[in-house]
Design an enzyme around this catalytic site. Structure first.
Site, PDB file in Angstrom:
ATOM      1  N   ARG A 173       0.846  -1.193   0.000  1.00  8.96           N
ATOM      2  CA  ARG A 173       0.000   0.000   0.000  1.00  8.96           C
ATOM      3  C   ARG A 173       0.882   1.244   0.000  1.00  8.96           C
ATOM      4  O   ARG A 173       2.060   1.194   0.326  1.00  8.96           O
ATOM      5  CB  ARG A 173      -0.928   0.025   1.220  1.00  8.96           C
ATOM      6  CG  ARG A 173      -0.182   0.219   2.510  1.00  8.96           C
ATOM      7  CD  ARG A 173      -1.038   0.735   3.643  1.00  8.96           C
ATOM      8  NE  ARG A 173      -0.353   0.578   4.913  1.00  8.96           N
ATOM      9  CZ  ARG A 173       0.656   1.337   5.339  1.00  8.96           C
ATOM     10  NH1 ARG A 173       1.120   2.302   4.593  1.00  8.96           N
ATOM     11  NH2 ARG A 173       1.219   1.111   6.520  1.00  8.96           N
ATOM     12  N   GLY A 174       0.269   2.371  -0.327  1.00  6.83           N
ATOM     13  CA  GLY A 174       0.964   3.640  -0.218  1.00  6.83           C
ATOM     14  C   GLY A 174       1.118   4.021   1.238  1.00  6.83           C
ATOM     15  O   GLY A 174       0.512   3.432   2.133  1.00  6.83           O
ATOM     16  N   VAL A 207       4.498   3.961   7.828  1.00 12.10           N
ATOM     17  CA  VAL A 207       4.230   2.942   8.838  1.00 12.10           C
ATOM     18  C   VAL A 207       2.933   3.260   9.579  1.00 12.10           C
ATOM     19  O   VAL A 207       2.613   4.426   9.791  1.00 12.10           O
ATOM     20  CB  VAL A 207       5.419   2.830   9.835  1.00 12.10           C
ATOM     21  CG1 VAL A 207       5.644   4.116  10.585  1.00 12.10           C
ATOM     22  CG2 VAL A 207       5.226   1.685  10.816  1.00 12.10           C
ATOM     23  N   CYS A 257       2.376   7.148  10.175  1.00 10.83           N
ATOM     24  CA  CYS A 257       2.284   7.705   8.828  1.00 10.83           C
ATOM     25  C   CYS A 257       3.521   8.515   8.447  1.00 10.83           C
ATOM     26  O   CYS A 257       3.494   9.267   7.479  1.00 10.83           O
ATOM     27  CB  CYS A 257       1.014   8.539   8.656  1.00 10.83           C
ATOM     28  SG  CYS A 257      -0.485   7.657   9.128  1.00 10.83           S
ATOM     29  N   HIS A 311      -2.226  -1.326  13.465  1.00  8.63           N
ATOM     30  CA  HIS A 311      -3.609  -1.801  13.513  1.00  8.63           C
ATOM     31  C   HIS A 311      -3.751  -2.652  14.763  1.00  8.63           C
ATOM     32  O   HIS A 311      -2.824  -3.402  15.109  1.00  8.63           O
ATOM     33  CB  HIS A 311      -3.954  -2.677  12.307  1.00  8.63           C
ATOM     34  CG  HIS A 311      -3.868  -1.965  10.999  1.00  8.63           C
ATOM     35  ND1 HIS A 311      -4.534  -0.794  10.731  1.00  8.63           N
ATOM     36  CD2 HIS A 311      -3.189  -2.257   9.873  1.00  8.63           C
ATOM     37  CE1 HIS A 311      -4.272  -0.405   9.496  1.00  8.63           C
ATOM     38  NE2 HIS A 311      -3.453  -1.278   8.953  1.00  8.63           N
ATOM     39  N   GLY A 319      -6.746   0.192   2.524  1.00  9.35           N
ATOM     40  CA  GLY A 319      -7.846   1.115   2.763  1.00  9.35           C
ATOM     41  C   GLY A 319      -7.628   2.047   3.928  1.00  9.35           C
ATOM     42  O   GLY A 319      -6.658   2.786   3.962  1.00  9.35           O
TER      43      GLY A 319
END
Length: 175
Positions: free
Chosen positions: A70-71, A74, A168, A77, A150
């Protein structure tokens, strides 16, 4: 909704559903909703400085670590976080990744507003903020205009896990 599912299992499910969408054996868009046990994912934009805790320490603490396609950089979750994986064929909507990212943000902002939580965008960053804190992260992958990966919306997430990383890749961000 898929309930709680291991990250690796959800990743394989996404990949197989996305391939089925590409192959047209599934003829409609899907949204998978899931919660994961604690896991750290490293996106295509991963910068080593964003992983402030050694990988071995994370794994010793029970967190799985995945390098994924994914784009983004880090993220974490875990329990109490609503994770959504849209498997959308943008050929049937609009072949524009920025448009799709803004639509995901808008859906989260509208959903939060329904709960009385003010959500907003922040210039130069993908995701959703409430006041000065980031409440939702977004990172996608696209193949032949079909999306997977997502968003992650913090609901009752133990935010201390974010102290182990630079979420992020945004220095000083507060989740």
């Amino acid at each position: 909704g898929l309930g709680r599912m291991a990250y690796g299992e959800a990743l394989e499910l996404q990949r197989s559903l996305a391939q089925a969408r590409i192959d047209k054996t599934i003829d409609r868009d899907l949204l998978l909703l899931v919660e994961h046990p604690p896991v750290v994912t490293l996106g295509r934009g991963f910068q080593q400085d964003s992983l402030t805790t050694p990988r071995e320490f994370l794994e010793a603490r029970g967190l799985e670590v995945f390098e994924i396609d994914r784009g983004g950089d880090v993220t974490f979750h875990g329990p109490g976080q609503l994770v959504g994986y849209p498997i959308f064929d943008l050929n049937e909507h609009r072949q524009d990744l920025h448009w799709f990212l803004r639509r995901l943000e808008e859906a989260l902002i509208v959903g939060l507003a329904d709960l009385g939580i003010p959500g907003s965008r922040r210039e130069k960053y993908t995701g959703v903020w409430t006041d000065s804190r980031k409440i939702a992260s977004i990172g996608i992958h696209v193949k032949r205009w079909v999306t997977w990966h997502g968003f992650a919306l913090n609901v009752t997430t133990d935010l201390s896990y974010f102290d182990l990383i630079v979420p992020c890749g945004i220095p000083g961000v507060v989740m």
